[in-house]
Design an enzyme around this catalytic site. Sequence first.
Site, PDB file in Angstrom:
ATOM      1  N   ASP A  30      -4.070  18.067 -23.830  1.00 36.94           N
ATOM      2  CA  ASP A  30      -2.990  18.037 -22.847  1.00 36.94           C
ATOM      3  C   ASP A  30      -3.241  16.876 -21.884  1.00 36.94           C
ATOM      4  O   ASP A  30      -4.381  16.654 -21.471  1.00 36.94           O
ATOM      5  CB  ASP A  30      -2.952  19.375 -22.084  1.00 36.94           C
ATOM      6  CG  ASP A  30      -1.701  19.538 -21.264  1.00 36.94           C
ATOM      7  OD1 ASP A  30      -1.536  18.793 -20.268  1.00 36.94           O
ATOM      8  OD2 ASP A  30      -0.890  20.409 -21.576  1.00 36.94           O
ATOM      9  N   ASN A  86       4.658  29.607 -24.151  1.00 36.00           N
ATOM     10  CA  ASN A  86       5.781  29.787 -23.232  1.00 36.00           C
ATOM     11  C   ASN A  86       7.073  29.656 -24.041  1.00 36.00           C
ATOM     12  O   ASN A  86       7.195  28.752 -24.867  1.00 36.00           O
ATOM     13  CB  ASN A  86       5.750  28.737 -22.123  1.00 36.00           C
ATOM     14  CG  ASN A  86       4.495  28.835 -21.275  1.00 36.00           C
ATOM     15  OD1 ASN A  86       3.996  29.919 -21.013  1.00 36.00           O
ATOM     16  ND2 ASN A  86       3.960  27.698 -20.868  1.00 36.00           N
ATOM     17  N   HIS A  99       5.212  25.079 -28.872  1.00 32.96           N
ATOM     18  CA  HIS A  99       3.834  24.625 -28.701  1.00 32.96           C
ATOM     19  C   HIS A  99       2.982  25.739 -28.134  1.00 32.96           C
ATOM     20  O   HIS A  99       3.458  26.604 -27.423  1.00 32.96           O
ATOM     21  CB  HIS A  99       3.751  23.365 -27.828  1.00 32.96           C
ATOM     22  CG  HIS A  99       4.354  23.496 -26.464  1.00 32.96           C
ATOM     23  ND1 HIS A  99       5.717  23.523 -26.246  1.00 32.96           N
ATOM     24  CD2 HIS A  99       3.776  23.602 -25.250  1.00 32.96           C
ATOM     25  CE1 HIS A  99       5.940  23.628 -24.942  1.00 32.96           C
ATOM     26  NE2 HIS A  99       4.780  23.689 -24.316  1.00 32.96           N
TER      27      HIS A  99
END
Length: 116
Positions: A30, A86, A99
């Site tokens: 990330d 999410n 993702h």
Amino acid sequence: MSDCLFCKIVAGQIPAQKVYEDELILAFRDIHPQRPVHILVIPKKHITSLATAAAEDVDILGRMLLKANEIAVAEGSPNGFRVIINTGEVGQQEVPHLHMHIVGGPDPVGPMLKRI
């Protein structure tokens, strides 16, 4: 999808620090990590969200989950990790491409949710 951020990463149009890749999924660090280990795992096929996944996507979804431990351990979280997906507006999904976040590190991740 031509305007999808993660599809552009899969296509090599946007660089990413890849940590794992196979024919179905791609995992990369990330760019704004929230923990010492913070990896995103995405399907190479564009799937907008978990809410739009279909029965034909079961192999991709299974691969994402099965590789989570291998990726977490390789990235420095051998004693556990958290997986977060999410979904949609309520789930605060920011990129409209399915993702999975793998977060961890040497210390406990902390509470999963804040009480309201």
